[in-house]
Design an enzyme around this catalytic site. Structure first.
Site, PDB file in Angstrom:
ATOM      1  N   LYS A 197       0.871  -1.179   0.000  1.00  0.00           N
ATOM      2  CA  LYS A 197       0.000   0.000   0.000  1.00  0.00           C
ATOM      3  C   LYS A 197       0.908   1.230   0.000  1.00  0.00           C
ATOM      4  O   LYS A 197       1.487   1.599   1.006  1.00  0.00           O
ATOM      5  CB  LYS A 197      -0.894   0.026   1.252  1.00  0.00           C
ATOM      6  CG  LYS A 197      -1.977   1.084   1.141  1.00  0.00           C
ATOM      7  CD  LYS A 197      -2.250   1.840   2.411  1.00  0.00           C
ATOM      8  CE  LYS A 197      -1.283   2.891   2.780  1.00  0.00           C
ATOM      9  NZ  LYS A 197      -1.120   4.026   1.853  1.00  0.00           N
ATOM     10  N   GLU A 272      10.242   1.498  10.216  1.00  0.00           N
ATOM     11  CA  GLU A 272      11.331   2.446   9.937  1.00  0.00           C
ATOM     12  C   GLU A 272      10.691   3.822  10.039  1.00  0.00           C
ATOM     13  O   GLU A 272       9.950   4.243   9.154  1.00  0.00           O
ATOM     14  CB  GLU A 272      11.899   2.162   8.534  1.00  0.00           C
ATOM     15  CG  GLU A 272      13.307   2.642   8.385  1.00  0.00           C
ATOM     16  CD  GLU A 272      13.353   4.081   7.926  1.00  0.00           C
ATOM     17  OE1 GLU A 272      13.445   4.966   8.812  1.00  0.00           O
ATOM     18  OE2 GLU A 272      13.284   4.312   6.734  1.00  0.00           O
ATOM     19  N   CYS A 306      14.704  10.699   6.188  1.00  0.00           N
ATOM     20  CA  CYS A 306      14.764  10.363   7.613  1.00  0.00           C
ATOM     21  C   CYS A 306      16.201  10.390   8.138  1.00  0.00           C
ATOM     22  O   CYS A 306      16.424  10.433   9.342  1.00  0.00           O
ATOM     23  CB  CYS A 306      14.117   9.010   7.863  1.00  0.00           C
ATOM     24  SG  CYS A 306      14.723   7.756   6.761  1.00  0.00           S
ATOM     25  N   GLU A 403      11.301  16.398  14.230  1.00  0.00           N
ATOM     26  CA  GLU A 403      11.847  16.200  12.891  1.00  0.00           C
ATOM     27  C   GLU A 403      11.373  17.311  11.942  1.00  0.00           C
ATOM     28  O   GLU A 403      10.190  17.674  11.932  1.00  0.00           O
ATOM     29  CB  GLU A 403      11.380  14.832  12.365  1.00  0.00           C
ATOM     30  CG  GLU A 403      12.100  14.401  11.114  1.00  0.00           C
ATOM     31  CD  GLU A 403      11.750  12.965  10.701  1.00  0.00           C
ATOM     32  OE1 GLU A 403      10.660  12.489  11.053  1.00  0.00           O
ATOM     33  OE2 GLU A 403      12.579  12.332  10.033  1.00  0.00           O
TER      34      GLU A 403
HETATM   35  P1  NAD Z   1       2.754   9.086   7.304  1.00  0.00           P
HETATM   36  O1  NAD Z   1       3.359   8.275   8.359  1.00  0.00           O
HETATM   37  O2  NAD Z   1       1.358   9.651   7.554  1.00  0.00           O
HETATM   38  O3  NAD Z   1       2.662   8.267   5.920  1.00  0.00           O
HETATM   39  C1  NAD Z   1       3.461   7.150   5.600  1.00  0.00           C
HETATM   40  C2  NAD Z   1       2.577   6.019   5.073  1.00  0.00           C
HETATM   41  O4  NAD Z   1       1.641   5.645   6.077  1.00  0.00           O
HETATM   42  C3  NAD Z   1       1.742   6.376   3.847  1.00  0.00           C
HETATM   43  O5  NAD Z   1       1.634   5.249   3.025  1.00  0.00           O
HETATM   44  C4  NAD Z   1       0.400   6.705   4.444  1.00  0.00           C
HETATM   45  O6  NAD Z   1      -0.654   6.568   3.513  1.00  0.00           O
HETATM   46  C5  NAD Z   1       0.301   5.695   5.555  1.00  0.00           C
HETATM   47  N1  NAD Z   1      -0.605   6.050   6.644  1.00  0.00           N
HETATM   48  C6  NAD Z   1      -0.908   7.283   7.109  1.00  0.00           C
HETATM   49  N2  NAD Z   1      -1.759   7.190   8.128  1.00  0.00           N
HETATM   50  C7  NAD Z   1      -2.017   5.881   8.316  1.00  0.00           C
HETATM   51  C8  NAD Z   1      -2.824   5.156   9.225  1.00  0.00           C
HETATM   52  N3  NAD Z   1      -3.546   5.746  10.167  1.00  0.00           N
HETATM   53  N4  NAD Z   1      -2.841   3.809   9.139  1.00  0.00           N
HETATM   54  C9  NAD Z   1      -2.106   3.177   8.212  1.00  0.00           C
HETATM   55  N5  NAD Z   1      -1.330   3.813   7.319  1.00  0.00           N
HETATM   56  C10 NAD Z   1      -1.274   5.155   7.376  1.00  0.00           C
HETATM   57  O7  NAD Z   1       3.709  10.234   6.979  1.00  0.00           O
HETATM   58  P2  NAD Z   1       3.320  11.682   6.445  1.00  0.00           P
HETATM   59  O8  NAD Z   1       2.195  12.333   7.186  1.00  0.00           O
HETATM   60  O9  NAD Z   1       3.097  11.577   4.986  1.00  0.00           O
HETATM   61  O10 NAD Z   1       4.637  12.461   6.799  1.00  0.00           O
HETATM   62  C11 NAD Z   1       4.702  13.033   8.093  1.00  0.00           C
HETATM   63  C12 NAD Z   1       6.060  12.908   8.664  1.00  0.00           C
HETATM   64  O11 NAD Z   1       6.443  11.525   8.724  1.00  0.00           O
HETATM   65  C13 NAD Z   1       7.167  13.549   7.859  1.00  0.00           C
HETATM   66  O12 NAD Z   1       7.214  14.910   8.039  1.00  0.00           O
HETATM   67  C14 NAD Z   1       8.352  12.795   8.408  1.00  0.00           C
HETATM   68  O13 NAD Z   1       8.722  13.333   9.628  1.00  0.00           O
HETATM   69  C15 NAD Z   1       7.831  11.409   8.619  1.00  0.00           C
HETATM   70  N6  NAD Z   1       8.159  10.525   7.479  1.00  0.00           N
HETATM   71  C16 NAD Z   1       9.229   9.729   7.622  1.00  0.00           C
HETATM   72  C17 NAD Z   1       9.598   8.923   6.580  1.00  0.00           C
HETATM   73  C18 NAD Z   1      10.804   8.037   6.689  1.00  0.00           C
HETATM   74  O14 NAD Z   1      11.473   7.787   5.696  1.00  0.00           O
HETATM   75  N7  NAD Z   1      11.078   7.497   7.858  1.00  0.00           N
HETATM   76  C19 NAD Z   1       8.878   8.913   5.388  1.00  0.00           C
HETATM   77  C20 NAD Z   1       7.744   9.720   5.284  1.00  0.00           C
HETATM   78  C21 NAD Z   1       7.405  10.520   6.355  1.00  0.00           C
END
Ligand code: NAD
Length: 508
Positions: A197, A272, A306, A403
């Site tokens: 997903k 991660e 990250c 972050e």
């Molecule tokens: P997020 O955690 O919301 O999204 C990452 C993934 O999780 C996406 O596929 C999203 O659709 C999914 N997701 C979101 N909410 C979910 C839920 N309730 N249940 C299941 N899946 C869910 O990240 P974001 O809001 O897009 O980004 C926010 C912050 O997250 C960024 O500013 C950064 O700090 C961090 N981030 C870290 C990484 C990394 O490489 N570790 C990558 C993206 C974001």
């Protein structure tokens, strides 16, 4: 679901113009891959170019029923896939990698169009992503077990590694290709099917990977991609006991939710999550080397990484010259659409990420930080953040605690080694850390004391398929890449043969 956000006057048409030249029109088709079929979906989600807010494609919006079909298909595919010889699975993964490289340019344009990163970085991501498939293709044949010297007379003690079963991945938008292949390469090599997903912001890269997987000969049900509402699609993955492992990359907040959600079905979880990397610069180091390093550690992927240096600690004696040289380097960065070849910094993929950067800058300035360098107001659109250098940052400012995920650099002065290691470790994140010093003793000491999963000593480039990528503390659980990455998708089985001599006699 994405909506159109804004009109960017300078870039209108740039994506369309590039996409017109894309050889693989099917990469733009936006159908999901479920049980070997390409689903168009009753509803479609719009994919937006983050630089100008314009929609340029749409994709099938899958729901929980589609996910249930995918889980059942994955379960059906499991026995056939695991029974292939590791070398046969590896050959398919190698073909998949080589198809990625054959279509590197189209994939890079796709990544830049939906994610925003400079196209040169997108090309590197395709090579990096294909590298995981190649690595795990070979690693499949090295899933060695163990033989343990027996603690019982006549016994034979074995530890075997067996594929865990159906697996799933929830992936982010910052590396929309490599974060999928890093997980799927390991899962498929181990003998497990995987359902992906992807982030709603970057579905096309994931769907293009699915097209190439199919062409490479990945069997029906072994690799599936479904796009849609994250909560709706993750619920069946968490609930269903047939899904034995879930790998997630993204925010710590969502990681915590998934950890809680996986408790009921006691699922194996790899997380991660975010980072807050300390970058330590000591006064014995070559300034130029340190500035070069911090530019990579801070501004790669436009800061949406990250591993990004979030707290740049500089020893007092070199604080001023370091900040001056850093400011000069930042002023040279070109901000623009990722498809313009000279661009170094693209838009933030999500408006919320850009807003968070601006909020951290405002907070730091209010609390006494100094804006050392910022480009003139570029006015390119709301997703763009001007690369900014903040000096005299202190620990109570938001940027020193949360972050950033964008092109804002926070520099904090320090006096002594003891002081800086305590400050570096006083954070709940523990993904990566950087140490710049020319003293070998100090490098050894600090690399031991720093509380994080990965440390770069005098380097800001250390990732790649052979390394165990992952964090300590609230930065996550488990490792990706390396031989440890394969273990995330395998179960250990201990087998004890009680009386080997008796077995042998009967065979005679
Ligand atoms: P997020 O955690 O919301 O999204 C990452 C993934 O999780 C996406 O596929 C999203 O659709 C999914 N997701 C979101 N909410 C979910 C839920 N309730 N249940 C299941 N899946 C869910 O990240 P974001 O809001 O897009 O980004 C926010 C912050 O997250 C960024 O500013 C950064 O700090 C961090 N981030 C870290 C990484 C990394 O490489 N570790 C990558 C993206 C974001």
């Amino acid at each position: 679901m994405q909506t159109l956000r804004h009109q960017g006057p300078r870039f209108a048409g740039i994506t369309t113009e590039h996409l017109r030249n894309i050889g693989r029109r099917d990469f733009l088709a936006g159908a999901a891959l479920v049980d070997g079929s390409w689903i168009e979906g009753e509803h479609r989600d719009v994919v937006v170019d983050p630089a100008n807010g314009q929609g340029f494609a749409d994709v099938a919006h899958c729901d929980a029923a589609d996910m249930n079909l995918a889980i059942a298909a994955a379960e059906r595919s499991f026995s056939g896939w695991r029974e292939l010889l590791p070398g046969e699975r590896g050959a398919i993964l190698k073909r998949w990698a080589s198809l990625m490289l054959d279509h590197s340019e189209e994939l890079a344009i796709l990544v830049t169009s939906e994610q925003g990163k400079p196209v040169a970085e997108a090309r590197c991501e395709i090579a990096y992503g294909a590298g995981f498939l190649e690595w795990f293709a070979a690693e499949a044949e090295r899933a060695y077990g163990e033989t343990i010297p027996s603690h019982k007379a006549g016994g034979l003690l074995q530890v075997r590694m067996q594929p865990i079963g159906v697996t799933a991945a929830i992936t982010p938008w910052n590396f929309p290709v490599a974060m999928i292949t890093r997980k799927a390469g390991a899962a498929l090599a181990a003998g497990c099917p995987m359902i992906v997903k992807p982030a709603p912001e970057t579905p096309l890269s994931a769907l293009a990977l699915a097209r190439l997987a199919e062409e490479a000969g990945v069997p029906r049900g072994v690799f599936q991609v479904l796009v849609g509402n994250p909560i709706e699609l993750s619920a069946p993955l968490l609930r269903d006991t047939r899904v034995r492992a879930l790998s997630f990359t993204g925010s710590t907040q969502v990681g915590r939710l998934l950890l809680g959600g996986a408790a009921e079905s006691v699922k194996k979880l790899s997380l991660e999550l975010g980072g807050h990397a300390p970058f330590l610069v000591f006064d014995d180091v070559d300034l130029e080397k340190a500035v070069k390093g911090v530019m990579v550690a801070k501004f790669a992927t436009s800061g949406q990484d990250c591993l990004a240096a979030n707290r740049i600690y500089v020893q007092k004696k070199i604080y001023r010259p370091f900040v001056a040289a850093f400011a000069l380097a930042i002023a040279r960065l070109k901000v623009g659409h990722g498809l313009e070849p000279e661009t170094n910094i693209g838009p933030m993929t999500k408006l919320s990420v850009a807003d968070k950067c601006r909020m951290q800058i405002d907070d730091a300035v209010k609390r006494g930080a100094r804006v050392v360098s910022t480009n003139p107001d570029l006015n390119l659109g709301p997703n763009f953040v001007t690369p900014t250098l903040l000096g005299e940052v202190t620990e109570e400012m938001l940027i020193a605690r949360e972050e950033t995920f964008g092109p804002v650099a926070a520099v904090l002065p320090f006096e002594s080694e003891e002081e800086v290691i305590a400050r570096a470790n006083a954070n709940e994140m523990g993904l990566a850390g950087y140490v710049y010093t020319d003293s070998l003793r100090r490098a050894l000491r600090l690399s031991e004391q720093i509380e994080c999963g990965m440390v770069g000593v005098n380097t800001a480039s250390f990732t790649g398929p052979p390394i165990p990528f992952g964090g300590w503390k609230q930065s996550g659980l488990g490792r990706e890449g390396s031989r440890h990455g394969l273990a995330e998708y395998m179960e250990l089985k201990y087998v004890c043969f009680g009386d080997l001599a008796a077995l042998e006699k009967r065979n005679d």
